[in-house]
Design a protein around this motif. Structure first.
Motif, PDB file in Angstrom:
ATOM      1  N   UNK A  31      15.303  10.258  -4.780  1.00 10.98           N
ATOM      2  CA  UNK A  31      16.676  10.133  -4.386  1.00 10.98           C
ATOM      3  C   UNK A  31      16.652   9.536  -2.829  1.00 10.98           C
ATOM      4  N   UNK A  32      17.398   8.592  -2.463  1.00 10.64           N
ATOM      5  CA  UNK A  32      17.498   7.935  -1.240  1.00 10.64           C
ATOM      6  C   UNK A  32      17.734   9.049  -0.201  1.00 10.64           C
ATOM      7  N   UNK A  33      18.459  10.148  -0.600  1.00 11.08           N
ATOM      8  CA  UNK A  33      18.911  11.074   0.477  1.00 11.08           C
ATOM      9  C   UNK A  33      18.518  12.523  -0.303  1.00 11.08           C
ATOM     10  N   UNK A  34      17.519  13.224   0.121  1.00  4.12           N
ATOM     11  CA  UNK A  34      17.271  14.498  -0.342  1.00  4.12           C
ATOM     12  C   UNK A  34      18.190  15.361  -0.049  1.00  4.12           C
ATOM     13  N   UNK A  35      19.116  15.889  -1.146  1.00  5.83           N
ATOM     14  CA  UNK A  35      19.988  16.903  -0.846  1.00  5.83           C
ATOM     15  C   UNK A  35      20.267  17.644  -2.384  1.00  5.83           C
ATOM     16  N   UNK A  36      20.395  18.713  -2.314  1.00  2.00           N
ATOM     17  CA  UNK A  36      20.646  19.425  -3.727  1.00  2.00           C
ATOM     18  C   UNK A  36      21.830  19.082  -4.335  1.00  2.00           C
ATOM     19  N   UNK A  37      22.162  19.064  -5.542  1.00  2.30           N
ATOM     20  CA  UNK A  37      23.348  19.015  -6.073  1.00  2.30           C
ATOM     21  C   UNK A  37      24.154  20.224  -6.164  1.00  2.30           C
ATOM     22  N   UNK A  38      25.506  19.829  -5.627  1.00  2.00           N
ATOM     23  CA  UNK A  38      26.488  20.937  -5.637  1.00  2.00           C
ATOM     24  C   UNK A  38      26.545  21.659  -7.132  1.00  2.00           C
ATOM     25  N   UNK A  39      26.564  22.891  -7.098  1.00  2.05           N
ATOM     26  CA  UNK A  39      26.913  23.548  -8.515  1.00  2.05           C
ATOM     27  C   UNK A  39      27.750  24.262  -8.565  1.00  2.05           C
ATOM     28  N   UNK A  40      28.888  24.096  -9.580  1.00  2.00           N
ATOM     29  CA  UNK A  40      29.902  25.294  -9.602  1.00  2.00           C
ATOM     30  C   UNK A  40      29.875  26.220 -10.785  1.00  2.00           C
ATOM     31  N   UNK A  78       0.869  -1.050  -0.105  1.00  2.00           N
ATOM     32  CA  UNK A  78      -0.037   0.255  -0.176  1.00  2.00           C
ATOM     33  C   UNK A  78       0.850   1.312   0.119  1.00  2.00           C
ATOM     34  N   UNK A  79       0.895   1.856  -0.908  1.00  2.00           N
ATOM     35  CA  UNK A  79       1.696   3.122  -1.021  1.00  2.00           C
ATOM     36  C   UNK A  79       0.848   4.623  -1.210  1.00  2.00           C
ATOM     37  N   UNK A  80      -0.354   4.287  -0.802  1.00  2.00           N
ATOM     38  CA  UNK A  80      -1.290   5.249  -0.884  1.00  2.00           C
ATOM     39  C   UNK A  80      -0.762   6.398   0.267  1.00  2.00           C
ATOM     40  N   UNK A  81      -0.639   7.807  -0.622  1.00  2.00           N
ATOM     41  CA  UNK A  81      -0.284   8.926   0.230  1.00  2.00           C
ATOM     42  C   UNK A  81       1.187   8.886   0.292  1.00  2.00           C
ATOM     43  N   UNK A  82       2.017   7.998  -0.427  1.00  2.00           N
ATOM     44  CA  UNK A  82       3.495   8.101  -0.420  1.00  2.00           C
ATOM     45  C   UNK A  82       3.949   8.857  -1.509  1.00  2.00           C
ATOM     46  N   UNK A 107       6.308   9.806  -4.429  1.00  2.00           N
ATOM     47  CA  UNK A 107       7.566   9.100  -5.328  1.00  2.00           C
ATOM     48  C   UNK A 107       8.693   9.601  -4.636  1.00  2.00           C
ATOM     49  N   UNK A 108       9.841   8.944  -4.699  1.00  2.00           N
ATOM     50  CA  UNK A 108      11.097   9.062  -4.169  1.00  2.00           C
ATOM     51  C   UNK A 108      12.063   9.226  -5.372  1.00  2.00           C
TER      52      UNK A 108
END
Length: 97
Positions: free
Chosen positions: A56-65, A47-51, A53-54
């Protein structure tokens, strides 16, 4: 399980994929694929009701240069490995006469 994979199906998939599979391996591969499909079918019961979609396993912004063109500042280090260099460039044998 609604659909099952047969040895005939595996033979057809192998032919379409241009893979050689011995006749003796067709049924074991079909059994293995049916096992995988069984696991996938079990996942559909979760049951994935209300979940949400993922992505990434870890929510973090990608570093930008900064998008800046540079030579990397490593010319001398790179040329130190060259068999022969001249005026800051690799010297290679002439390939076109």
């Amino acid at each position: 399980m609604s659909d099952t994979v047969s040895a005939k199906d595996v033979k057809k998939i192998a032919r379409l994929s241009r893979l050689h599979v011995d006749e003796s391996r067709l049924q074991p591969l079909a059994d293995e694929l049916n096992g995988i499909l069984g696991w996938i079918e079990q996942l559909q019961e979760v049951d994935v009701e209300g979940v949400a979609p993922m992505t990434s396993a870890v929510a973090m912004p990608a570093p930008m240069r900064k998008d800046v063109v540079s030579d990397g500042g490593k010319r001398d280090d790179v040329l130190a490995n060259a068999p022969k260099s001249e005026d800051g460039f690799f010297v290679v044998p002439r390939s076109v006469e």
